[in-house]
Design a protein around this motif. Structure first.
Motif, PDB file in Angstrom:
ATOM      1  N   ASN A  17       3.032 -22.284  -4.750  1.00 32.53           N
ATOM      2  CA  ASN A  17       3.803 -23.089  -5.693  1.00 32.53           C
ATOM      3  C   ASN A  17       5.178 -22.497  -5.997  1.00 32.53           C
ATOM      4  O   ASN A  17       5.617 -22.476  -7.131  1.00 32.53           O
ATOM      5  CB  ASN A  17       3.029 -23.300  -6.997  1.00 32.53           C
ATOM      6  CG  ASN A  17       1.708 -24.021  -6.746  1.00 32.53           C
ATOM      7  OD1 ASN A  17       1.648 -24.929  -5.926  1.00 32.53           O
ATOM      8  ND2 ASN A  17       0.670 -23.598  -7.427  1.00 32.53           N
ATOM      9  N   GLY A  18       5.819 -21.948  -4.970  1.00 34.10           N
ATOM     10  CA  GLY A  18       7.176 -21.454  -5.105  1.00 34.10           C
ATOM     11  C   GLY A  18       7.322 -20.090  -5.734  1.00 34.10           C
ATOM     12  O   GLY A  18       8.431 -19.679  -6.044  1.00 34.10           O
ATOM     13  N   LYS A  19       6.213 -19.356  -5.958  1.00 34.27           N
ATOM     14  CA  LYS A  19       6.343 -18.003  -6.520  1.00 34.27           C
ATOM     15  C   LYS A  19       5.222 -17.125  -6.012  1.00 34.27           C
ATOM     16  O   LYS A  19       4.207 -17.590  -5.498  1.00 34.27           O
ATOM     17  CB  LYS A  19       6.344 -18.054  -8.041  1.00 34.27           C
ATOM     18  CG  LYS A  19       5.083 -18.551  -8.670  1.00 34.27           C
ATOM     19  CD  LYS A  19       5.198 -18.544 -10.176  1.00 34.27           C
ATOM     20  CE  LYS A  19       3.888 -18.995 -10.811  1.00 34.27           C
ATOM     21  NZ  LYS A  19       3.926 -18.869 -12.240  1.00 34.27           N
ATOM     22  N   TRP A  20       5.426 -15.810  -6.181  1.00 37.57           N
ATOM     23  CA  TRP A  20       4.415 -14.835  -5.753  1.00 37.57           C
ATOM     24  C   TRP A  20       3.388 -14.668  -6.859  1.00 37.57           C
ATOM     25  O   TRP A  20       3.722 -14.450  -8.012  1.00 37.57           O
ATOM     26  CB  TRP A  20       5.082 -13.505  -5.419  1.00 37.57           C
ATOM     27  CG  TRP A  20       5.872 -13.603  -4.157  1.00 37.57           C
ATOM     28  CD1 TRP A  20       7.197 -13.827  -4.046  1.00 37.57           C
ATOM     29  CD2 TRP A  20       5.353 -13.531  -2.842  1.00 37.57           C
ATOM     30  NE1 TRP A  20       7.542 -13.905  -2.712  1.00 37.57           N
ATOM     31  CE2 TRP A  20       6.433 -13.728  -1.967  1.00 37.57           C
ATOM     32  CE3 TRP A  20       4.081 -13.332  -2.308  1.00 37.57           C
ATOM     33  CZ2 TRP A  20       6.274 -13.706  -0.581  1.00 37.57           C
ATOM     34  CZ3 TRP A  20       3.937 -13.318  -0.931  1.00 37.57           C
ATOM     35  CH2 TRP A  20       5.017 -13.505  -0.082  1.00 37.57           C
ATOM     36  N   VAL A  21       2.108 -14.772  -6.484  1.00 32.19           N
ATOM     37  CA  VAL A  21       1.004 -14.725  -7.444  1.00 32.19           C
ATOM     38  C   VAL A  21       0.074 -13.588  -7.056  1.00 32.19           C
ATOM     39  O   VAL A  21      -0.259 -13.413  -5.881  1.00 32.19           O
ATOM     40  CB  VAL A  21       0.239 -16.069  -7.424  1.00 32.19           C
ATOM     41  CG1 VAL A  21      -0.907 -16.054  -8.414  1.00 32.19           C
ATOM     42  CG2 VAL A  21       1.176 -17.225  -7.688  1.00 32.19           C
ATOM     43  N   LEU A  22      -0.367 -12.835  -8.060  1.00 29.23           N
ATOM     44  CA  LEU A  22      -1.336 -11.760  -7.823  1.00 29.23           C
ATOM     45  C   LEU A  22      -2.639 -12.321  -7.271  1.00 29.23           C
ATOM     46  O   LEU A  22      -3.101 -13.367  -7.700  1.00 29.23           O
ATOM     47  CB  LEU A  22      -1.658 -11.024  -9.130  1.00 29.23           C
ATOM     48  CG  LEU A  22      -0.732  -9.913  -9.548  1.00 29.23           C
ATOM     49  CD1 LEU A  22      -1.076  -9.433 -10.949  1.00 29.23           C
ATOM     50  CD2 LEU A  22      -0.789  -8.764  -8.566  1.00 29.23           C
ATOM     51  N   GLN A  23      -3.239 -11.590  -6.340  1.00 33.24           N
ATOM     52  CA  GLN A  23      -4.535 -11.995  -5.769  1.00 33.24           C
ATOM     53  C   GLN A  23      -5.600 -10.996  -6.145  1.00 33.24           C
ATOM     54  O   GLN A  23      -5.409  -9.839  -6.140  1.00 33.24           O
ATOM     55  CB  GLN A  23      -4.418 -12.111  -4.258  1.00 33.24           C
ATOM     56  CG  GLN A  23      -3.465 -13.188  -3.815  1.00 33.24           C
ATOM     57  CD  GLN A  23      -3.967 -14.571  -4.143  1.00 33.24           C
ATOM     58  OE1 GLN A  23      -4.986 -14.987  -3.608  1.00 33.24           O
ATOM     59  NE2 GLN A  23      -3.277 -15.272  -5.013  1.00 33.24           N
ATOM     60  N   VAL A  61       0.838  -1.192   0.000  1.00 32.03           N
ATOM     61  CA  VAL A  61       0.000   0.000   0.000  1.00 32.03           C
ATOM     62  C   VAL A  61       0.874   1.243   0.000  1.00 32.03           C
ATOM     63  O   VAL A  61       2.057   1.183   0.313  1.00 32.03           O
ATOM     64  CB  VAL A  61      -0.938   0.023   1.232  1.00 32.03           C
ATOM     65  CG1 VAL A  61      -1.862  -1.192   1.238  1.00 32.03           C
ATOM     66  CG2 VAL A  61      -0.144   0.093   2.530  1.00 32.03           C
ATOM     67  N   ALA A  62       0.252   2.372  -0.332  1.00 32.30           N
ATOM     68  CA  ALA A  62       0.927   3.673  -0.244  1.00 32.30           C
ATOM     69  C   ALA A  62       0.105   4.567   0.669  1.00 32.30           C
ATOM     70  O   ALA A  62      -1.106   4.379   0.818  1.00 32.30           O
ATOM     71  CB  ALA A  62       1.069   4.301  -1.622  1.00 32.30           C
ATOM     72  N   SER A  63       0.752   5.556   1.258  1.00 32.08           N
ATOM     73  CA  SER A  63       0.072   6.398   2.253  1.00 32.08           C
ATOM     74  C   SER A  63      -1.040   7.255   1.655  1.00 32.08           C
ATOM     75  O   SER A  63      -1.988   7.582   2.344  1.00 32.08           O
ATOM     76  CB  SER A  63       1.086   7.282   2.976  1.00 32.08           C
ATOM     77  OG  SER A  63       1.759   8.092   2.041  1.00 32.08           O
ATOM     78  N   ASP A  64      -0.953   7.595   0.395  1.00 36.58           N
ATOM     79  CA  ASP A  64      -1.955   8.474  -0.216  1.00 36.58           C
ATOM     80  C   ASP A  64      -2.799   7.722  -1.244  1.00 36.58           C
ATOM     81  O   ASP A  64      -3.094   8.244  -2.311  1.00 36.58           O
ATOM     82  CB  ASP A  64      -1.274   9.677  -0.857  1.00 36.58           C
ATOM     83  CG  ASP A  64      -0.247   9.253  -1.915  1.00 36.58           C
ATOM     84  OD1 ASP A  64       0.082   8.054  -1.982  1.00 36.58           O
ATOM     85  OD2 ASP A  64       0.208  10.126  -2.663  1.00 36.58           O
ATOM     86  N   PRO A 120      -3.228  -0.681  -4.654  1.00 36.77           N
ATOM     87  CA  PRO A 120      -2.630  -1.729  -3.854  1.00 36.77           C
ATOM     88  C   PRO A 120      -2.241  -2.935  -4.700  1.00 36.77           C
ATOM     89  O   PRO A 120      -2.787  -3.169  -5.772  1.00 36.77           O
ATOM     90  CB  PRO A 120      -3.749  -2.114  -2.883  1.00 36.77           C
ATOM     91  CG  PRO A 120      -4.997  -1.864  -3.657  1.00 36.77           C
ATOM     92  CD  PRO A 120      -4.692  -0.646  -4.496  1.00 36.77           C
ATOM     93  N   LEU A 121      -1.305  -3.668  -4.180  1.00 35.58           N
ATOM     94  CA  LEU A 121      -0.850  -4.890  -4.821  1.00 35.58           C
ATOM     95  C   LEU A 121      -0.947  -6.000  -3.784  1.00 35.58           C
ATOM     96  O   LEU A 121      -0.320  -5.931  -2.736  1.00 35.58           O
ATOM     97  CB  LEU A 121       0.598  -4.726  -5.291  1.00 35.58           C
ATOM     98  CG  LEU A 121       1.245  -5.933  -5.941  1.00 35.58           C
ATOM     99  CD1 LEU A 121       0.549  -6.258  -7.256  1.00 35.58           C
ATOM    100  CD2 LEU A 121       2.716  -5.665  -6.206  1.00 35.58           C
ATOM    101  N   ALA A 122      -1.785  -6.997  -4.066  1.00 35.38           N
ATOM    102  CA  ALA A 122      -1.962  -8.122  -3.146  1.00 35.38           C
ATOM    103  C   ALA A 122      -1.365  -9.368  -3.783  1.00 35.38           C
ATOM    104  O   ALA A 122      -1.705  -9.722  -4.909  1.00 35.38           O
ATOM    105  CB  ALA A 122      -3.439  -8.333  -2.844  1.00 35.38           C
ATOM    106  N   LEU A 123      -0.458 -10.014  -3.066  1.00 38.34           N
ATOM    107  CA  LEU A 123       0.226 -11.208  -3.561  1.00 38.34           C
ATOM    108  C   LEU A 123       0.138 -12.325  -2.526  1.00 38.34           C
ATOM    109  O   LEU A 123       0.072 -12.066  -1.332  1.00 38.34           O
ATOM    110  CB  LEU A 123       1.709 -10.912  -3.795  1.00 38.34           C
ATOM    111  CG  LEU A 123       2.070  -9.790  -4.738  1.00 38.34           C
ATOM    112  CD1 LEU A 123       3.544  -9.474  -4.646  1.00 38.34           C
ATOM    113  CD2 LEU A 123       1.726 -10.180  -6.152  1.00 38.34           C
TER     114      LEU A 123
END
Length: 160
Positions: A154-160, A68-71, A147-150
């Motif tokens: 399975n051994g890697k970061w996946v977008l949610q 997340v970012a503050s603004d 926002p970016l949710a991950l």
């Protein structure tokens, strides 16, 4: 005073011998490794610590990481939606510059419940460059919007 002088002389001799040995040892290491770097002093910090990227024994998904970012109004909305769903997640405040007051201020303004933070259902963290590293990684097409949710699966970061 007599014994103090004897100890001072003995310590001086011991230190001289130790320094001579260290110089000989350094020279021997130089011969053995032939100019190669023996120790890498650059700190190797993992993208996420093992506690942040917990993988259950069943091999399922780990905790959700929310950047997340503050603004960022959508960031607050996403954090609130996750909080209401009782999903355990870790919040990373991008641009907090290591300042705890910025992270706490964002959490207060976003309505993050202190009890969920105390119970570690939600954790509050400084981003410390993780978001930028994820953006630069070749296998992750994440976009640039927060926002970016991950989730680690399975051994890697996946977008949610």
């Amino acid at each position: 005073m007599h014994y103090a002088r004897i100890q001072a002389q003995m310590e001086t001799q011991r230190m001289q011998k130790e320094l001579l040995y260290q110089r000989a040892y350094d020279e021997a290491v130089g011969v053995v490794v032939q100019g190669q770097q023996v120790v890498n002093l650059k700190p190797e910090k993992p993208m996420f610590s093992s506690s942040e990227a917990r993988l259950p024994a069943s091999g399922g998904s780990g905790r959700l990481a929310l950047f997340v970012a503050s603004d960022c109004a959508p960031c607050v909305q996403k954090a609130n939606a996750l909080q209401q769903s009782n999903t355990p997640f870790d919040i990373y405040v991008v641009g907090s510059e290591g300042d705890d007051s910025k992270v706490r201020s964002w959490a207060r303004s976003a309505g993050i419940e202190p009890e969920k933070v105390r119970s570690r259902q939600i954790t509050l963290n400084h981003d410390e460059g993780r978001w930028a590293e994820l953006q630069e990684s070749s296998d992750a097409n994440l976009g640039t919007d927060l926002p970016l949710a991950l989730r680690f699966a399975n051994g890697k970061w996946v977008l949610q």
